[in-house]
Design a protein around this motif. Structure first.
Motif, PDB file in Angstrom:
ATOM      1  N   ALA A 112       4.223   6.385   2.576  1.00  0.00           N
ATOM      2  CA  ALA A 112       5.623   7.153   1.269  1.00  0.00           C
ATOM      3  C   ALA A 112       6.829   7.589   3.181  1.00  0.00           C
ATOM      4  CB  ALA A 112       5.433   8.278   0.237  1.00  0.00           C
ATOM      5  N   THR A 113       5.748   8.554   3.611  1.00  0.00           N
ATOM      6  CA  THR A 113       6.231  10.297   4.935  1.00  0.00           C
ATOM      7  C   THR A 113       6.762   8.366   5.905  1.00  0.00           C
ATOM      8  OG1 THR A 113       5.551  11.246   5.008  1.00  0.00           O
ATOM      9  CG2 THR A 113       7.035  11.127   6.564  1.00  0.00           C
ATOM     10  N   TYR A 114       6.593   7.398   5.872  1.00  0.00           N
ATOM     11  CA  TYR A 114       6.480   5.718   7.023  1.00  0.00           C
ATOM     12  C   TYR A 114       7.837   5.471   6.578  1.00  0.00           C
ATOM     13  CZ  TYR A 114       6.655   1.623   9.791  1.00  0.00           C
ATOM     14  OH  TYR A 114       6.639   0.918  10.036  1.00  0.00           O
ATOM     15  N   LEU A 115       7.603   5.049   5.123  1.00  0.00           N
ATOM     16  CA  LEU A 115       8.636   4.409   5.063  1.00  0.00           C
ATOM     17  C   LEU A 115      10.629   5.292   4.470  1.00  0.00           C
ATOM     18  CD1 LEU A 115       6.711   2.642   2.023  1.00  0.00           C
ATOM     19  CD2 LEU A 115       7.370   1.246   4.056  1.00  0.00           C
ATOM     20  N   THR A 116      10.113   6.395   4.379  1.00  0.00           N
ATOM     21  CA  THR A 116      11.387   7.208   4.070  1.00  0.00           C
ATOM     22  C   THR A 116      12.092   7.007   5.780  1.00  0.00           C
ATOM     23  OG1 THR A 116      10.217   8.271   2.426  1.00  0.00           O
ATOM     24  CG2 THR A 116      12.155   9.459   3.261  1.00  0.00           C
ATOM     25  N   GLU A 117      10.789   7.365   6.777  1.00  0.00           N
ATOM     26  CA  GLU A 117      11.426   7.562   7.992  1.00  0.00           C
ATOM     27  C   GLU A 117      12.438   5.979   8.553  1.00  0.00           C
ATOM     28  OE1 GLU A 117       8.065   8.785  10.251  1.00  0.00           O
ATOM     29  OE2 GLU A 117       8.577  10.658   9.642  1.00  0.00           O
ATOM     30  N   GLN A 118      11.675   4.829   7.217  1.00  0.00           N
ATOM     31  CA  GLN A 118      12.527   4.153   7.702  1.00  0.00           C
ATOM     32  C   GLN A 118      13.704   3.412   7.432  1.00  0.00           C
ATOM     33  OE1 GLN A 118      11.409   2.104  10.257  1.00  0.00           O
ATOM     34  NE2 GLN A 118       9.640   3.682  10.992  1.00  0.00           N
ATOM     35  N   GLY A 119      14.037   4.229   6.178  1.00  0.00           N
ATOM     36  CA  GLY A 119      15.132   3.986   5.530  1.00  0.00           C
ATOM     37  C   GLY A 119      14.956   3.321   4.203  1.00  0.00           C
ATOM     38  N   PHE A 120      13.672   3.480   3.660  1.00  0.00           N
ATOM     39  CA  PHE A 120      13.708   2.215   2.755  1.00  0.00           C
ATOM     40  C   PHE A 120      13.760   4.046   1.378  1.00  0.00           C
ATOM     41  CE2 PHE A 120      11.402  -0.214   4.955  1.00  0.00           C
ATOM     42  CZ  PHE A 120      12.298  -1.120   4.314  1.00  0.00           C
ATOM     43  N   GLY A 136     -16.478   4.789  -9.226  1.00  0.00           N
ATOM     44  CA  GLY A 136     -16.956   6.078  -9.669  1.00  0.00           C
ATOM     45  C   GLY A 136     -17.088   7.259  -8.608  1.00  0.00           C
ATOM     46  N   GLY A 137     -15.458   6.945  -7.856  1.00  0.00           N
ATOM     47  CA  GLY A 137     -14.198   7.585  -6.738  1.00  0.00           C
ATOM     48  C   GLY A 137     -14.948   6.911  -5.194  1.00  0.00           C
ATOM     49  N   ASN A 138     -15.701   6.318  -5.751  1.00  0.00           N
ATOM     50  CA  ASN A 138     -16.294   6.238  -3.758  1.00  0.00           C
ATOM     51  C   ASN A 138     -15.467   5.315  -3.278  1.00  0.00           C
ATOM     52  OD1 ASN A 138     -18.222   7.951  -4.559  1.00  0.00           O
ATOM     53  ND2 ASN A 138     -19.552   6.132  -4.906  1.00  0.00           N
ATOM     54  N   LEU A 139     -15.002   4.482  -3.558  1.00  0.00           N
ATOM     55  CA  LEU A 139     -13.539   3.847  -2.982  1.00  0.00           C
ATOM     56  C   LEU A 139     -12.640   3.835  -3.295  1.00  0.00           C
ATOM     57  CD1 LEU A 139     -13.458   1.020  -1.913  1.00  0.00           C
ATOM     58  CD2 LEU A 139     -13.268   0.113  -3.828  1.00  0.00           C
ATOM     59  N   LYS A 140     -11.947   4.934  -1.894  1.00  0.00           N
ATOM     60  CA  LYS A 140     -10.316   4.765  -2.713  1.00  0.00           C
ATOM     61  C   LYS A 140      -9.506   3.735  -1.967  1.00  0.00           C
ATOM     62  CE  LYS A 140     -11.550   9.757  -1.800  1.00  0.00           C
ATOM     63  NZ  LYS A 140     -12.937  10.082  -2.780  1.00  0.00           N
ATOM     64  N   MET A 141      -8.056   3.354  -2.914  1.00  0.00           N
ATOM     65  CA  MET A 141      -7.516   2.083  -2.805  1.00  0.00           C
ATOM     66  C   MET A 141      -5.945   2.804  -2.450  1.00  0.00           C
ATOM     67  SD  MET A 141      -8.956   0.236  -1.251  1.00  0.00           S
ATOM     68  CE  MET A 141      -8.120  -1.300  -1.414  1.00  0.00           C
ATOM     69  N   THR A 142      -5.520   2.601  -1.403  1.00  0.00           N
ATOM     70  CA  THR A 142      -3.522   3.244  -1.585  1.00  0.00           C
ATOM     71  C   THR A 142      -3.317   1.669  -1.529  1.00  0.00           C
ATOM     72  OG1 THR A 142      -3.880   5.049   0.349  1.00  0.00           O
ATOM     73  CG2 THR A 142      -2.254   3.790  -0.030  1.00  0.00           C
ATOM     74  N   TYR A 143      -2.081   1.686  -2.467  1.00  0.00           N
ATOM     75  CA  TYR A 143      -1.674  -0.245  -2.538  1.00  0.00           C
ATOM     76  C   TYR A 143       0.093   0.510  -2.516  1.00  0.00           C
ATOM     77  CZ  TYR A 143      -5.877  -0.955  -5.390  1.00  0.00           C
ATOM     78  OH  TYR A 143      -6.632  -1.437  -5.883  1.00  0.00           O
ATOM     79  N   LEU A 144       0.630  -0.696  -2.413  1.00  0.00           N
ATOM     80  CA  LEU A 144       2.131  -0.492  -1.818  1.00  0.00           C
ATOM     81  C   LEU A 144       2.488  -1.714  -2.165  1.00  0.00           C
ATOM     82  CD1 LEU A 144       5.035   0.133  -0.268  1.00  0.00           C
ATOM     83  CD2 LEU A 144       4.202  -1.275   2.017  1.00  0.00           C
ATOM     84  N   LYS A 145       3.632  -1.938  -2.875  1.00  0.00           N
ATOM     85  CA  LYS A 145       3.959  -3.479  -3.666  1.00  0.00           C
ATOM     86  C   LYS A 145       4.979  -2.900  -3.663  1.00  0.00           C
ATOM     87  CE  LYS A 145       0.677  -2.065  -7.469  1.00  0.00           C
ATOM     88  NZ  LYS A 145       0.379  -2.347  -9.146  1.00  0.00           N
ATOM     89  N   LYS A 146       6.109  -4.096  -3.944  1.00  0.00           N
ATOM     90  CA  LYS A 146       7.520  -4.016  -3.837  1.00  0.00           C
ATOM     91  C   LYS A 146       7.840  -4.621  -2.991  1.00  0.00           C
ATOM     92  CE  LYS A 146       9.063  -2.703  -8.679  1.00  0.00           C
ATOM     93  NZ  LYS A 146      10.470  -2.503  -8.878  1.00  0.00           N
ATOM     94  N   VAL A 147       7.190  -5.588  -2.085  1.00  0.00           N
ATOM     95  CA  VAL A 147       7.294  -5.742  -0.504  1.00  0.00           C
ATOM     96  C   VAL A 147       8.396  -7.257  -0.620  1.00  0.00           C
ATOM     97  CG1 VAL A 147       6.476  -6.418   1.502  1.00  0.00           C
ATOM     98  CG2 VAL A 147       5.863  -4.472   0.116  1.00  0.00           C
ATOM     99  N   GLU A 148       9.563  -7.292  -0.348  1.00  0.00           N
ATOM    100  CA  GLU A 148       9.955  -8.732  -0.049  1.00  0.00           C
ATOM    101  C   GLU A 148       9.980  -9.050   1.060  1.00  0.00           C
ATOM    102  OE1 GLU A 148      13.555  -7.271  -1.714  1.00  0.00           O
ATOM    103  OE2 GLU A 148      12.889  -6.480  -3.554  1.00  0.00           O
ATOM    104  N   GLY A 149      10.098 -10.200   1.842  1.00  0.00           N
ATOM    105  CA  GLY A 149       9.950 -10.578   2.811  1.00  0.00           C
ATOM    106  C   GLY A 149       9.172 -11.002   3.764  1.00  0.00           C
ATOM    107  N   ASP A 150       8.740 -10.128   4.725  1.00  0.00           N
ATOM    108  CA  ASP A 150       8.095 -10.563   5.600  1.00  0.00           C
ATOM    109  C   ASP A 150       7.372  -9.712   5.471  1.00  0.00           C
ATOM    110  OD1 ASP A 150       5.918 -11.934   7.407  1.00  0.00           O
ATOM    111  OD2 ASP A 150       7.488 -11.529   9.532  1.00  0.00           O
ATOM    112  N   VAL A 155      11.508  -3.147   1.237  1.00  0.00           N
ATOM    113  CA  VAL A 155      10.774  -2.413   0.008  1.00  0.00           C
ATOM    114  C   VAL A 155      11.624  -1.825  -1.045  1.00  0.00           C
ATOM    115  CG1 VAL A 155       9.245  -0.535  -0.578  1.00  0.00           C
ATOM    116  CG2 VAL A 155       9.159  -1.974   1.480  1.00  0.00           C
ATOM    117  N   SER A 156      11.614  -2.742  -2.218  1.00  0.00           N
ATOM    118  CA  SER A 156      12.522  -2.274  -3.247  1.00  0.00           C
ATOM    119  C   SER A 156      11.675  -0.736  -3.654  1.00  0.00           C
ATOM    120  CB  SER A 156      12.604  -2.845  -4.654  1.00  0.00           C
ATOM    121  OG  SER A 156      13.159  -4.146  -3.672  1.00  0.00           O
ATOM    122  N   ARG A 157      12.277  -0.004  -4.528  1.00  0.00           N
ATOM    123  CA  ARG A 157      12.186   1.270  -4.625  1.00  0.00           C
ATOM    124  C   ARG A 157      11.753   1.114  -6.851  1.00  0.00           C
ATOM    125  NH1 ARG A 157      12.793   6.618  -3.176  1.00  0.00           N
ATOM    126  NH2 ARG A 157      13.166   6.344  -0.840  1.00  0.00           N
TER     127      ARG A 157
END
Length: 163
Positions: free
Chosen positions: A155-163, A102-116, A85-87
């Motif tokens: 973000a916590t998970y990615l930080t723990e993994q070293g990204f 209208g705020g009823n559908l909350k989504m989280t997106y993770l971008k810049k993923v390289e590889g699998d 995961v690139s920064r």
């Protein structure tokens, strides 16, 4: 016979300037006047890339004299993962959240993923205890979409993994 002014312009070809991120360092370097032109060209500039997922431990042993102090440095091998995961340019993690309908559908997106990205999706689903219908991989953009606001946890998970 007089020539029109547009024909009197310099006929030397002009060089189009590229933005710094597109310009090649070899094209922009020129020989300085102090350097002879028949000398060997200087090597291309090198840059140091630090490997993610490496940890360095430095241990210093104190003795009676500072010259006799022993320093031991141990470096662990990088952890091999099938994805990266690139920064962002501002050095932040590419995790975004959005609210639709209208705020009823909350989504989280993770971008810049390289590889699998599929492996990262499975790891996130296990770590965040998500059902299979809550997380999906967009096959066109390669973004991981998670139903709900999980930006802090991702973000916590990615930080723990070293990204």
């Amino acid at each position: 016979m007089l020539r029109p002014s547009f024909l009197l312009r310099a006929t030397a070809p002009t060089r189009r300037l590229l933005p710094p991120r597109l310009a090649s360092p070899r094209l922009l370097t020129t020989a300085s006047p102090a350097q002879p032109t028949d000398a060997a060209p200087s090597p291309a500039p090198t840059r140091t890339v630090t490997e993610p997922f490496t940890s360095t431990t430095t241990t210093t042993t104190a003795t009676a004299t500072p010259a006799a102090a022993a320093t031991t440095t141990t470096t662990t091998a990088p952890v091999s993962r099938p994805y990266f995961v690139s920064r962002t340019p501002s050095k932040n993690l590419p995790v975004y959240q959005d609210a639709k309908r209208g705020g009823n559908l909350k989504m989280t997106y993770l971008k810049k993923v390289e590889g699998d990205a599929q492996a990262l999706k499975q790891n996130l689903a296990e770590q965040l205890s998500l059902r299979p219908d809550q997380i999906r991989l967009n096959p066109v953009t390669g973004h991981i979409q998670i139903s709900g606001h999980f930006k802090d946890k991702v973000a916590t998970y990615l930080t723990e993994q070293g990204f």
